[in-house]
Scaffold this motif. Structure first.
Motif, mmCIF file in Angstrom:
data_model
loop_
_atom_site.group_PDB
_atom_site.id
_atom_site.type_symbol
_atom_site.label_atom_id
_atom_site.label_comp_id
_atom_site.label_asym_id
_atom_site.label_seq_id
_atom_site.Cartn_x
_atom_site.Cartn_y
_atom_site.Cartn_z
ATOM 1 N N TRP A 250 70.126 -45.974 66.663
ATOM 2 C CA TRP A 250 70.121 -47.352 66.174
ATOM 3 C C TRP A 250 71.136 -48.242 66.888
ATOM 4 C CZ3 TRP A 250 69.900 -46.219 60.187
ATOM 5 C CH2 TRP A 250 68.605 -45.803 59.866
ATOM 6 N N TRP B 85 68.027 -53.935 71.246
ATOM 7 C CA TRP B 85 68.856 -54.125 70.061
ATOM 8 C C TRP B 85 68.610 -55.505 69.456
ATOM 9 C CZ3 TRP B 85 73.411 -57.381 69.766
ATOM 10 C CH2 TRP B 85 74.056 -57.291 68.539
ATOM 11 N N LEU C 163 69.286 -54.207 65.304
ATOM 12 C CA LEU C 163 69.972 -52.973 64.920
ATOM 13 C C LEU C 163 71.472 -53.210 64.884
ATOM 14 C CD1 LEU C 163 67.791 -50.393 66.827
ATOM 15 C CD2 LEU C 163 67.677 -51.055 64.434
ATOM 16 N N ALA D 129 76.472 -48.483 62.315
ATOM 17 C CA ALA D 129 75.331 -47.642 61.954
ATOM 18 C C ALA D 129 75.727 -46.584 60.941
ATOM 19 C CB ALA D 129 74.760 -46.987 63.210
ATOM 20 N N TYR E 201 62.300 -51.093 63.814
ATOM 21 C CA TYR E 201 63.603 -50.841 63.210
ATOM 22 C C TYR E 201 64.011 -52.074 62.394
ATOM 23 C CZ TYR E 201 63.513 -47.530 67.116
ATOM 24 O OH TYR E 201 63.156 -46.561 68.017
#
Length: 490
Positions: A41, A61, A66, A73, A132
């Motif tokens: 991530w 990203w 993320l 994370a 994500y």
């Protein structure tokens, strides 16, 4: 005297055992792949993933919103733990009531299969689709917690239906090792495929869990009555006549004499009226439910802190490699499996609370010893097994055998359907304590260090004893009076 067990008893034992093994293996998988997930991530991880080569790390990203670094994370993964446990705790209060009102097999299968699908979407499908989103992850983990909460009340209720109080401690003692076995299985499954990517660890465990849910749906019988066998668990609910009321313990362990053989009911007999399910508040006020629920909240906090933090502690505190730390942490679960001895002793003694108190007193000493463990894997593993035996064993005893006792006591003569409700209350309260404890552990460790974390564990274990002091007193008095009665008879 134990009732004669049949093939159907063995099948019920194995299928309920398997259900929670699979559930805990999937739960353990998430703990074991946190490092890989947090790396995936963050921007640096995408340089190692050929499937995202069309975008630069920074672009990937930004596209998926993320985390900028591993620290952020990791904090989010910790938040997911708390989200899961809180939703799991809330779900337990609801699932217990549902389990006492609907077919336990349907509820159990739905929880297993639904949780498997949710974990597949969370860990595998999102990675395959390169989707994500932190809000989506939070939503999935709330759903996962609610779905998983249906399993434990149902399996305990089914076990309570099949196994009466005679021998319940021994049977439940063996059966309650399912969580520790699931932890070991989850660690094995995750480590075997982790080299291909964390998404495959979720894939394997979710597929196995879904298949287990299908097997449970088609193969599990929730009660002896479904095949015309007499329900021996009902014998523990009939009024027990004693010489004096003063000799009656808080939760009666007396049984009517069990028959030598199962009686096959006539097929043309009219079915007996189903007992009315107990209300939530009524179950909460049953004798022993509140003290054991509060004690379990403290004890599950300690037990789940080892579950979530042990590999991290071993790696950070002793400088061991992550693989070594993961393998060494298994010894805590091995000790928890052997911990069924506590339940067996309480079954032979006929009392739960004194055995539980002695075990927890020894656990406090074991925590002191483990906090001073040297940098030696052999010694650390031995201390871990001892600690797991003295903490995991009592924890399993409260969540299984004691919950079954509470859900089938004399106060329920007119309303027998309380096993799932009471189990949900006890485990739900314990999960609330465990959820709040995970944040406290991280806070104490960051401010004061690991030694203070162990002091915190010792205090929580001591609080577990304090909550059940009235029950200890009542049961010790009952033991003394029974001993005096036997002496006078001689």
């Amino acid at each position: 005297m134990w009732p004669p067990y049949t093939y159907h008893h063995l099948l019920a034992f194995l299928l309920t055992f398997l259900s929670y093994v699979l559930l805990h293996s999937s739960r353990k998988t998430f703990s074991n792949v946190k490092v890989s997930i947090s790396a995936q991530w963050t921007p640096s991880a995408f340089q190692q993933n050929g499937s995202t080569s069309s975008l630069s790390p920074g672009e990937t990203w930004e596209e998926n919103k993320l985390f900028a670094d591993m620290g952020e994370a990791t904090l989010f993964l910790g938040a997911l733990d708390s989200i899961f446990l809180f939703s799991y705790a809330v779900g337990l209060y609801i699932s217990g009531v549902i389990g006492d009102r609907f077919n336990l097999r349907y509820v159990l299968s739905f929880g297993l299969c639904g949780s498997a699908v949710t974990e597949f979407v969370f860990g595998t499908l999102t990675e395959w689709l390169q989707f994500y989103n932190v809000y989506f992850y939070c939503f999935l983990w709330v759903i996962n917690g609610l779905l998983q909460s249906t399993v434990w009340p149902c399996v305990v209720a089914i076990m309570g239906n099949w196994f009466g109080k005679s021998g319940r401690g021994f049977v439940f003692g063996l059966w309650s090792a399912c969580a520790s076995v699931g932890n070991i299985l989850g660690a094995f499954l995750a480590s075997s495929v982790l080299k291909y990517g964390y998404e495959y660890a979720f894939l394997v465990t979710s597929v196995v869990q879904f298949a287990g849910g299908v097997v449970v749906f088609f193969g599990l019988l929730t009660s002896p009555k479904e095949i015309g066998l007499s329900d021996y668990s009902e014998t523990s609910l009939r009024p027990v006549t004693r010489d004096t009321d003063s000799q009656r313990p808080l939760i009666s362990d007396d049984e009517d004499e069990l028959c030598d053989e199962y009686s096959i009911q006539q097929r043309d007999e009219e079915p007996e009226p189903q007992p009315k399910a107990i209300g939530f508040l009524q179950a909460f006020c049953l004798p022993g439910v509140i003290p054991y629920s509060l004690a379990y909240a403290c004890l599950k906090l300690v037990n789940y802190s080892f579950f979530f933090w042990l590999p991290f502690y071993l790696s950070k505190n002793f400088g061991w490699k992550e693989v070594q730390a993961d393998r060494l942490s298994v010894w805590y679960d091995v000790g928890g499996i052997v911990g069924f001895v506590h339940v067996l002793i309480s079954d032979l003694l006929g009392k739960r609370a004194p055995v539980l108190a002695i075990s927890l007193l020894l656990a406090m000493g074991a925590l002191v010893g483990y906090s001073h463990s040297p940098n030696n894997q052999l010694v650390n593993g031995a201390l871990l097994a001892t600690t797991g035996f003295l903490i995991g064993g009592p924890s399993n005893m409260i969540s299984s055998a004691i919950s079954a006792d509470l859900g089938r006591q004399e106060a329920l003569q007119n309303s027998q359907e309380a096993l799932a409700t009471v189990t949900g209350i006890v485990d739900g309260t314990g999960s609330i304590g465990a959820a709040g404890g995970q944040y406290l552990v991280s806070l104490i460790e960051s401010k004061l260090g690991w030694m203070c974390v162990f002091y915190f564990f010792i205090i929580m274990t001591g609080c577990s004893i304090l909550f059940i002091i009235p029950l200890i007193y009542c049961e010790i008095r009952s033991l003394c009076r029974d001993s005096q009665a036997r002496t006078h008879q001689l």
